[in-house]
Each structure stands twice: as C-alpha cells, then as structure tokens.
Design a protein around this motif. Structure first.
Motif, PDB file in Angstrom:
ATOM      1  N   HIS A 162      -3.923 -21.193  -9.619  1.00 20.32           N
ATOM      2  CA  HIS A 162      -4.694 -20.458 -10.611  1.00 20.32           C
ATOM      3  C   HIS A 162      -5.238 -19.142 -10.060  1.00 20.32           C
ATOM      4  CE1 HIS A 162      -4.483 -23.449 -13.720  1.00 20.32           C
ATOM      5  NE2 HIS A 162      -4.981 -24.385 -12.942  1.00 20.32           N
ATOM      6  N   ASN A 163      -4.616 -18.602  -9.029  1.00 22.17           N
ATOM      7  CA  ASN A 163      -5.158 -17.407  -8.405  1.00 22.17           C
ATOM      8  C   ASN A 163      -4.016 -16.708  -7.675  1.00 22.17           C
ATOM      9  OD1 ASN A 163      -6.892 -15.501  -7.269  1.00 22.17           O
ATOM     10  ND2 ASN A 163      -7.388 -16.818  -5.547  1.00 22.17           N
ATOM     11  N   ASN A 164      -3.477 -15.640  -8.251  1.00 20.38           N
ATOM     12  CA  ASN A 164      -2.297 -14.987  -7.698  1.00 20.38           C
ATOM     13  C   ASN A 164      -2.680 -14.189  -6.458  1.00 20.38           C
ATOM     14  OD1 ASN A 164      -0.002 -13.369  -7.194  1.00 20.38           O
ATOM     15  ND2 ASN A 164       0.619 -13.567  -9.327  1.00 20.38           N
ATOM     16  N   VAL A 165      -2.570 -14.811  -5.297  1.00 19.60           N
ATOM     17  CA  VAL A 165      -2.995 -14.195  -4.048  1.00 19.60           C
ATOM     18  C   VAL A 165      -2.127 -12.982  -3.696  1.00 19.60           C
ATOM     19  CG1 VAL A 165      -3.334 -14.576  -1.571  1.00 19.60           C
ATOM     20  CG2 VAL A 165      -4.005 -16.324  -3.209  1.00 19.60           C
ATOM     21  N   PHE A 166      -0.861 -12.997  -4.092  1.00 20.01           N
ATOM     22  CA  PHE A 166      -0.012 -11.829  -3.847  1.00 20.01           C
ATOM     23  C   PHE A 166      -0.623 -10.598  -4.509  1.00 20.01           C
ATOM     24  CE2 PHE A 166       3.260  -8.758  -4.620  1.00 20.01           C
ATOM     25  CZ  PHE A 166       4.111  -8.836  -3.531  1.00 20.01           C
ATOM     26  N   VAL A 167      -1.023 -10.731  -5.767  1.00 23.99           N
ATOM     27  CA  VAL A 167      -1.633  -9.612  -6.483  1.00 23.99           C
ATOM     28  C   VAL A 167      -2.921  -9.176  -5.796  1.00 23.99           C
ATOM     29  CG1 VAL A 167      -2.720  -8.918  -8.663  1.00 23.99           C
ATOM     30  CG2 VAL A 167      -0.560 -10.190  -8.684  1.00 23.99           C
ATOM     31  N   HIS A 168      -3.720 -10.146  -5.344  1.00 21.29           N
ATOM     32  CA  HIS A 168      -4.979  -9.845  -4.660  1.00 21.29           C
ATOM     33  C   HIS A 168      -4.731  -9.039  -3.388  1.00 21.29           C
ATOM     34  CE1 HIS A 168      -9.159 -10.944  -3.257  1.00 21.29           C
ATOM     35  NE2 HIS A 168      -8.574 -10.703  -2.093  1.00 21.29           N
ATOM     36  N   GLU A 169      -3.801  -9.493  -2.546  1.00 17.88           N
ATOM     37  CA  GLU A 169      -3.564  -8.816  -1.274  1.00 17.88           C
ATOM     38  C   GLU A 169      -2.872  -7.465  -1.470  1.00 17.88           C
ATOM     39  OE1 GLU A 169      -5.104  -9.912   1.141  1.00 17.88           O
ATOM     40  OE2 GLU A 169      -5.517 -11.933   0.421  1.00 17.88           O
ATOM     41  N   PHE A 170      -1.955  -7.385  -2.426  1.00 18.33           N
ATOM     42  CA  PHE A 170      -1.321  -6.094  -2.676  1.00 18.33           C
ATOM     43  C   PHE A 170      -2.318  -5.109  -3.274  1.00 18.33           C
ATOM     44  CE2 PHE A 170       1.743  -3.178  -4.812  1.00 18.33           C
ATOM     45  CZ  PHE A 170       2.368  -2.732  -3.655  1.00 18.33           C
ATOM     46  N   ALA A 171      -3.292  -5.627  -4.019  1.00 18.22           N
ATOM     47  CA  ALA A 171      -4.362  -4.762  -4.534  1.00 18.22           C
ATOM     48  C   ALA A 171      -5.159  -4.157  -3.381  1.00 18.22           C
ATOM     49  CB  ALA A 171      -5.278  -5.550  -5.465  1.00 18.22           C
ATOM     50  N   HIS A 172      -5.403  -4.931  -2.320  1.00 23.10           N
ATOM     51  CA  HIS A 172      -6.064  -4.375  -1.133  1.00 23.10           C
ATOM     52  C   HIS A 172      -5.238  -3.217  -0.563  1.00 23.10           C
ATOM     53  CE1 HIS A 172      -9.478  -6.949  -0.637  1.00 23.10           C
ATOM     54  NE2 HIS A 172      -8.790  -8.055  -0.406  1.00 23.10           N
ATOM     55  N   MET A 173      -3.937  -3.408  -0.489  1.00 22.39           N
ATOM     56  CA  MET A 173      -3.063  -2.367   0.057  1.00 22.39           C
ATOM     57  C   MET A 173      -3.130  -1.105  -0.810  1.00 22.39           C
ATOM     58  SD  MET A 173       1.043  -2.607   0.914  1.00 22.39           S
ATOM     59  CE  MET A 173       0.876  -4.003   2.024  1.00 22.39           C
ATOM     60  N   ILE A 174      -3.074  -1.287  -2.120  1.00 18.53           N
ATOM     61  CA  ILE A 174      -3.153  -0.152  -3.044  1.00 18.53           C
ATOM     62  C   ILE A 174      -4.481   0.578  -2.886  1.00 18.53           C
ATOM     63  CG2 ILE A 174      -3.361   0.456  -5.489  1.00 18.53           C
ATOM     64  CD1 ILE A 174      -1.268  -1.699  -6.073  1.00 18.53           C
ATOM     65  N   ASP A 175      -5.566  -0.174  -2.765  1.00 21.67           N
ATOM     66  CA  ASP A 175      -6.901   0.401  -2.626  1.00 21.67           C
ATOM     67  C   ASP A 175      -7.055   1.140  -1.298  1.00 21.67           C
ATOM     68  OD1 ASP A 175      -9.650   0.869  -2.241  1.00 21.67           O
ATOM     69  OD2 ASP A 175     -10.112  -1.253  -1.935  1.00 21.67           O
ATOM     70  N   ILE A 176      -6.943   0.409  -0.205  1.00 19.29           N
ATOM     71  CA  ILE A 176      -7.318   0.937   1.107  1.00 19.29           C
ATOM     72  C   ILE A 176      -6.308   1.937   1.649  1.00 19.29           C
ATOM     73  CG2 ILE A 176      -7.824   0.287   3.492  1.00 19.29           C
ATOM     74  CD1 ILE A 176      -8.740  -2.466   2.367  1.00 19.29           C
ATOM     75  N   SER A 177      -5.023   1.637   1.476  1.00 19.28           N
ATOM     76  CA  SER A 177      -3.995   2.485   2.076  1.00 19.28           C
ATOM     77  C   SER A 177      -3.307   3.393   1.073  1.00 19.28           C
ATOM     78  CB  SER A 177      -2.942   1.611   2.772  1.00 19.28           C
ATOM     79  OG  SER A 177      -3.521   0.916   3.857  1.00 19.28           O
ATOM     80  N   GLY A 178      -3.663   3.251  -0.205  1.00 20.41           N
ATOM     81  CA  GLY A 178      -3.038   4.073  -1.231  1.00 20.41           C
ATOM     82  C   GLY A 178      -4.005   4.991  -1.935  1.00 20.41           C
ATOM     83  N   LEU A 179      -4.855   4.427  -2.790  1.00 22.50           N
ATOM     84  CA  LEU A 179      -5.739   5.238  -3.617  1.00 22.50           C
ATOM     85  C   LEU A 179      -6.742   6.035  -2.790  1.00 22.50           C
ATOM     86  CD1 LEU A 179      -6.354   2.680  -6.510  1.00 22.50           C
ATOM     87  CD2 LEU A 179      -5.191   4.892  -6.710  1.00 22.50           C
ATOM     88  N   ARG A 180      -7.313   5.430  -1.767  1.00 20.12           N
ATOM     89  CA  ARG A 180      -8.329   6.139  -0.979  1.00 20.12           C
ATOM     90  C   ARG A 180      -7.743   7.330  -0.229  1.00 20.12           C
ATOM     91  NH1 ARG A 180     -12.327   1.526   1.666  1.00 20.12           N
ATOM     92  NH2 ARG A 180     -12.186   0.049  -0.076  1.00 20.12           N
ATOM     93  N   LEU A 181      -6.474   7.233   0.118  1.00 20.32           N
ATOM     94  CA  LEU A 181      -5.848   8.308   0.869  1.00 20.32           C
ATOM     95  C   LEU A 181      -5.165   9.337  -0.024  1.00 20.32           C
ATOM     96  CD1 LEU A 181      -4.305   6.226   3.800  1.00 20.32           C
ATOM     97  CD2 LEU A 181      -6.504   7.419   3.731  1.00 20.32           C
ATOM     98  N   SER A 182      -4.871   8.971  -1.269  1.00 16.07           N
ATOM     99  CA  SER A 182      -4.186   9.894  -2.168  1.00 16.07           C
ATOM    100  C   SER A 182      -5.119  10.530  -3.185  1.00 16.07           C
ATOM    101  CB  SER A 182      -3.043   9.175  -2.896  1.00 16.07           C
ATOM    102  OG  SER A 182      -3.544   8.113  -3.697  1.00 16.07           O
ATOM    103  N   GLU A 183      -6.321   9.953  -3.379  1.00 14.22           N
ATOM    104  CA  GLU A 183      -7.305  10.505  -4.311  1.00 14.22           C
ATOM    105  C   GLU A 183      -8.620  10.713  -3.565  1.00 14.22           C
ATOM    106  OE1 GLU A 183      -7.962   8.685  -8.092  1.00 14.22           O
ATOM    107  OE2 GLU A 183      -5.939   7.859  -8.184  1.00 14.22           O
TER     108      GLU A 183
END
Length: 329
Positions: A162-183
């Motif tokens: 009941h908890n898609n951990v893949f989405v959770h961990e990939f969201a961390h990647m998008i946040d920390i290594s993606g959005l923060r560095l591109s915006e």
C-alpha cells in the motif's frame, strides 16, 4: 505492520549520513557517481548485461537505460519490474526536461532490489548500519534502491503493497538532484510549504524534514501512498491520501507539485489506491494434487504466488508417521 515499516524507513536520513560515495567495480562497493558520459551511448530499453564501460559492480547482471536514467538489478529481479520502473520514470519526468537532463548529467541510476532482499544487500549500500527495509536514496551516491516486489505486488504481505516505495525514492532523486539544481527558487518554495504544513499532516512521517515531506506528498499526489491512515496521524500516515484532499488541505504543496508533475493519476505499476493487480511468478509450479500419509488426496490451487490445498488437512500424522499435536491454546 505499516507503522513499524515506516518507522524503519524514518531512519534512512540518519543512516545516509554515514555513507561514502559509490565506488567503481573492483573495490567491492559497487558502481559510483559519474557524469553523463558514463552512460551515454549505452541507452537501451532491452534488458541487457551491464556494459563494462559503465563501470557497475559485477553483482549486477541486468541493465536497462530507456529514458536516460539506467535501471539495474541482479539476476533475481524479475524482468517485469524493469518495464514498470522504466515506465514510472518516464511518467514522473513527463514535462520535466530540465530535471531529466540534470539527472542524466549527474549520472543518476536506480537499483531494483530482488524480492526477499533489502537495499543493504546491494553493493552501494552494503556498509549501511541500522535498518533499511525497502528503499533508500542518497544524493552523493547518485543512486536510489528499492525492492522490486513493491512495483509488482509480489506479495500482499509485502510492506510496499500500500505504499509505492519506488515512487517515494525516485521523488527524492527528482527533488534533491533535479529540481533543486535546475530551479534556483525551488528549494525556498519547498521550505515555505513545509513550514506551513503542520495542520495538514499532523503526526506523520511527512513532517520528519522537508525531504520526506516532498516524497510523501508525491505519493499522495499520485494516490499511491498508504490509504488507511488515521485522522490526525499515527506517527506514519494520516487520512490525507488523495490529490483532491491535498489540494484542499495543503494547497502550497499541491501547487508546487501540480505545476511540475504529470496531471494524470494513471501512474504505472500495480498500486492505484486500494486496487491490487497481482504479479504472478512464472516459475511457480503448484502441481495438481497432494496425497498425505493416509492416502487422502487434496487438489492444489494457486492463489497469487502461493500454493494451497482446496480443503483442510484430514490426516493426523506427519509424513514420517509422527503424530500432529492438537494445539488448542
């Protein structure tokens, strides 16, 4: 079960502080951080043996790179999990070319952990102390890991059910290594939303820090988080489980996510709210009948990835003739 699981996951941020960066093959700790050139020229949606040029540990025998972010695993990871992982990555990065390019430039990759294992069993995170149950991400390793069972609903008993951990961990990647560095202004927006989120989330894991707040909010945004939380929160989840509720109760986070993420709720994988679409292990052979020591014959039926008798056991003896004790307490 879910509460204890999420408490274990809550240790990840503390645990990650003890890591060293991933290293190259040959030193016993697995593949390491690199640049885009590490994976450039080795794009393939097919599952192949990792090319030697990408310098991954020999522990890994499966590799795909369908969207610029490689997905890897060992021989025990079902092929179907790679398909779902690639589809999920493409879905979550739709319309986010700057984030995708940032992740590619950093040489980020995703590790699928074999069902029954934990991220501590893969080379990159083998030196982690403490409990790591189903998923982890740390930006200095430039890789994330989670159990493939969660993508495939390998077992309804799995805590990822009941908890898609893949989405959770990939969201961390998008946040920390993606959005923060591109915006340039993204992190300040995230901090502002986090500072005003207490009334919406209450006593939940999401308020551990701004990183977990983002990842948990993404689960709610795509409606693949735990759907049975308590009002006010139980230390892990509360009753905030749908996108509509997120928009009403935490509009700052809703606006932050809706302006960046795919508007569709049809995220790949087997978890959509309370829906359960089981993955069937093609290697499981239940047979047709079983005969006990007294000659009683039972038909065998397959339920998910388990084999069951179609009626209760009749005999009172084990196969070796010993009596089966009648335990009443």
């Amino acid at each position: 079960m879910t509460t204890s699981y999420l408490k274990k996951i809550g240790l990840l941020c503390l645990i990650s502080l003890a890591f060293n960066s991933c290293k190259k093959d040959g030193d016993g700790t697995g593949g390491g951080p690199g640049t885009a050139s590490r994976f450039e020229g080795f794009e393939s949606c097919d599952i192949i043996t990792p090319p030697s040029e990408v310098e991954l540990s020999s522990y890994y025998s499966k590799y795909t790179n369908c969207d610029g972010i490689p997905v890897i695993g060992n021989s025990e990871v079902p092929d179907e999990a790679f398909d779902v992982a690639n589809e999920t990555i493409a879905f979550m990065l739709q319309g986010q070319n700057a984030v995708r390019n940032q992740l590619i430039d950093r040489g980020e990759y995703y590790i699928l952990v074999a069902p029954g294992d934990t991220p501590r069993d893969v080379p990159e995170f083998s030196n982690v102390t403490g409990t790591v149950n189903s998923g982890i991400y740390w930006d200095q390793t430039r890789c994330a890991a989670s159990n493939a069972a969660g993508l495939l609903c390998f077992s309804a008993d799995n805590p990822d059910f009941h908890n898609n951990v893949f989405v959770h961990e990939f969201a961390h990647m998008i946040d920390i290594s993606g959005l923060r560095l591109s915006e340039s202004g993204f992190e300040s927006q995230l901090i502002a939303a986090f500072n005003g989120a207490s009334s919406a989330w209450g006593n939940t894991y999401a308020l551990t820090n701004k990183e977990e707040y983002f990842a948990q909010s993404v689960l709610v945004f795509f409606e693949v988080g735990y759907p049975f939380g308590e009002a006010g929160g139980d230390g892990s989840w509360n009753d905030l489980t749908t996108r509509a509720e997120l928009e009403q109760r935490d509009p700052a986070m809703y606006n932050l996510l809706s302006s960046r993420f795919n508007a569709s709720l049809n995220i790949p994988g087997c978890i959509h709210g309370e829906e359960y679409i089981p993955w069937e292990d093609p290697n499981l052979n239940c047979g047709t009948t079983v005969t006990d020591i007294d000659g009683n014959v039972y038909n065998v039926v397959r339920i998910g990835n388990q084999c069951w008798l179609d009626k209760n056991l009749t005999t009172t003896r084990f196969k070796n003739g010993s009596q089966i004790l009648n335990i009443t307490d």
